[in-house]
Scaffold this motif. Structure first.
Motif, PDB file in Angstrom:
ATOM      1  N   THR A   1       0.898  -1.244  -0.104  1.00 37.01           N
ATOM      2  CA  THR A   1      -0.026   0.036  -0.094  1.00 37.01           C
ATOM      3  C   THR A   1       1.066   1.227   0.158  1.00 37.01           C
ATOM      4  OG1 THR A   1      -0.124   0.247   2.466  1.00 37.01           O
ATOM      5  CG2 THR A   1      -1.636  -1.350   1.422  1.00 37.01           C
ATOM      6  N   PRO A   2       0.322   2.363  -0.288  1.00 39.56           N
ATOM      7  CA  PRO A   2       1.130   3.651  -0.229  1.00 39.56           C
ATOM      8  C   PRO A   2       1.465   3.925   1.334  1.00 39.56           C
ATOM      9  CG  PRO A   2      -1.005   4.019  -1.555  1.00 39.56           C
ATOM     10  CD  PRO A   2      -0.946   2.667  -0.866  1.00 39.56           C
ATOM     11  N   ARG A   3       2.346   4.811   1.313  1.00 35.93           N
ATOM     12  CA  ARG A   3       2.667   5.252   3.002  1.00 35.93           C
ATOM     13  C   ARG A   3       1.434   5.968   3.396  1.00 35.93           C
ATOM     14  NH1 ARG A   3       7.330   5.652   0.123  1.00 35.93           N
ATOM     15  NH2 ARG A   3       9.254   4.550   1.039  1.00 35.93           N
ATOM     16  N   LEU A   4       1.232   5.515   4.916  1.00 30.91           N
ATOM     17  CA  LEU A   4      -0.042   6.158   5.397  1.00 30.91           C
ATOM     18  C   LEU A   4       0.656   6.655   6.821  1.00 30.91           C
ATOM     19  CD1 LEU A   4      -3.599   5.111   6.230  1.00 30.91           C
ATOM     20  CD2 LEU A   4      -1.876   5.364   7.951  1.00 30.91           C
ATOM     21  N   THR A   5       0.332   8.137   6.863  1.00 27.85           N
ATOM     22  CA  THR A   5       0.939   8.615   8.245  1.00 27.85           C
ATOM     23  C   THR A   5      -0.064   9.390   8.900  1.00 27.85           C
ATOM     24  OG1 THR A   5       3.196   9.394   6.892  1.00 27.85           O
ATOM     25  CG2 THR A   5       2.482  10.695   9.034  1.00 27.85           C
ATOM     26  N   ILE A   6      -0.257   8.947  10.435  1.00 28.82           N
ATOM     27  CA  ILE A   6      -1.387   9.514  11.240  1.00 28.82           C
ATOM     28  C   ILE A   6      -0.552   9.871  12.513  1.00 28.82           C
ATOM     29  CG2 ILE A   6      -3.121   8.274  10.231  1.00 28.82           C
ATOM     30  CD1 ILE A   6      -2.908   6.246  12.599  1.00 28.82           C
ATOM     31  N   LEU A   7      -1.155  11.099  12.884  1.00 22.40           N
ATOM     32  CA  LEU A   7      -0.371  11.479  14.350  1.00 22.40           C
ATOM     33  C   LEU A   7      -1.553  11.987  15.135  1.00 22.40           C
ATOM     34  CD1 LEU A   7      -0.126  14.886  13.702  1.00 22.40           C
ATOM     35  CD2 LEU A   7       1.273  14.317  12.185  1.00 22.40           C
ATOM     36  N   LEU A   8      -1.088  12.233  16.358  1.00 23.83           N
ATOM     37  CA  LEU A   8      -1.817  12.913  17.443  1.00 23.83           C
ATOM     38  C   LEU A   8      -0.978  14.065  18.094  1.00 23.83           C
ATOM     39  CD1 LEU A   8      -4.416  11.335  19.961  1.00 23.83           C
ATOM     40  CD2 LEU A   8      -2.593  13.157  20.507  1.00 23.83           C
ATOM     41  N   LEU A   9      -1.507  15.077  18.361  1.00 21.82           N
ATOM     42  CA  LEU A   9      -0.608  16.029  19.048  1.00 21.82           C
ATOM     43  C   LEU A   9      -1.532  16.727  20.206  1.00 21.82           C
ATOM     44  CD1 LEU A   9       2.132  17.760  19.476  1.00 21.82           C
ATOM     45  CD2 LEU A   9       1.207  19.590  17.801  1.00 21.82           C
TER      46      LEU A   9
END
Length: 334
Positions: free
Chosen positions: A217-225
């Motif tokens: 799959t394509p790269r998936l970037t998730i975050l919580l700040l």
């Protein structure tokens, strides 16, 4: 989980059910950094059950101690038959052999390749940092789930490393829980509990790829700040696909934007700051985890109608890479 407030959900209890044939891993891990020095520890209580072989399930006990000032990393692991383990389905109550983890306290030991034992207490926490949208936790995808029930805790006690006693006095870190039917195929994961110039800020993020048959799959970037008392969650699947995230050995750059906010930055460490660990995978096989808890991180936050801020830490970031690539050059300790 629909209809329940985040604070009312039991984020601690084991998702595993004894005898289940679906492969499963589940970990409760605690990590902390010295308030000023380049030192850290990571302790992980894990349940591993291979697919279709529940009789072969085990408990795993892990410890990594990092002394970046002296250029020393210590790692140890112990495996225990599932019959000598207990994992409560409500609340935090984990036992692996004689090692125990309960809310606010943990004890245990490993003997090889390094001998380490700990007797630690912790307090504080703040509201849970729910890394994924809540609806994902009951969904079949993603197969790996993660949450930080207590994202900002302070540790005290002792950690004995190859006979040397480390006094743990007001070290700052987090209490974490993750589980799933398989590990994500490859990822970079990071976490910062308190930046050098923003001690109340918390960051968690991942850039991941999944293999579907022969196709990645394509790269998936998730975050919580968590910043200034507000959670900025750029963490849906579609948001993650729009974001940018790329890592190599050993630098990771990320950039995610949504209406009203953009968060971008990087995490990095030297090869000497990483230890290599072997993670069993429930469907079969294993992955290598390159594990550092003394990485550097810089994050720039751009928000509408607010000044741009850059959060930095010299050596308080967690940085992990899960990979099957053998070109990283990090020795596998366990």
């Amino acid at each position: 989980m629909s209809g329940a407030s985040v604070s009312a959900i039991d984020w601690h209890g084991a998702r595993y059910r004894p005898g289940q044939t679906q492969g499963h891993y589940e970990s409760w891990f605690l990590r902390a950094n010295h308030p000023q020095r380049k030192q850290a520890f990571w302790i992980r209580y894990t349940l591993f059950s291979p697919k279709d072989r529940p009789q072969d399930a085990i408990g795993e006990l892990w410890c990594v101690a990092s002394d970046g000032e002296r250029g020393r990393l210590y790692a140890g692991k112990r495996e225990v038959p599932i019959a000598d383990c207990a994992f409560a389905s409500r609340g935090l109550d984990v036992r692996i052999g004689s090692a125990q983890l309960k809310s606010g306290e943990l004890t245990g030991d490993v003997a090889a390749p390094h001998a380490m034992r700990w007797n630690l207490r912790y307090a504080g926490g703040g509201a849970p940092a729910v890394f994924l949208p809540e609806r994902y936790y009951d969904a079949p995808f993603p197969k790996a789930k993660a949450v930080t029930p207590r994202p900002f805790v302070r540790f005290s006690g002792t950690l004995v490393v190859d006979g040397e006693t480390w006094a743990i006095d007001d070290w700052i870190g987090s209490e974490n829980h993750n589980w799933g039917s398989k590990h994500t195929d490859t990822y970079a994961w990071g976490q910062v509990v308190g930046f050098d110039n923003a001690p109340d800020a918390f960051l968690e993020l991942i850039t991941a790829r999944i293999k579907l048959g022969p196709v990645w799959t394509p790269r998936l970037t998730i975050l919580l700040l968590r910043l200034d008392g507000h959670d900025h969650r750029l963490n849906t699947i579609w948001q993650g696909l729009r974001a940018q995230g790329r890592w190599d050995y050993f630098h990771w750059a990320f950039d995610s934007a949504a209406p009203g906010i953009r968060i971008h930055g990087h995490i990095s460490a030297t090869p000497q700051d990483f230890v290599g660990l072997t993670y069993y995978n429930p469907p079969g096989g294993s992955h290598t985890c390159l594990n550092s808890k003394i990485a550097a991180c810089a994050v720039t936050v751009e928000r509408d109608s607010l000044p741009t801020v850059t959060l930095t830490t010299a050596h308080r970031a967690a940085f992990e890479i899960l990979t099957d690539d053998l070109r990283h050059g990090v020795s596998i300790a366990v």
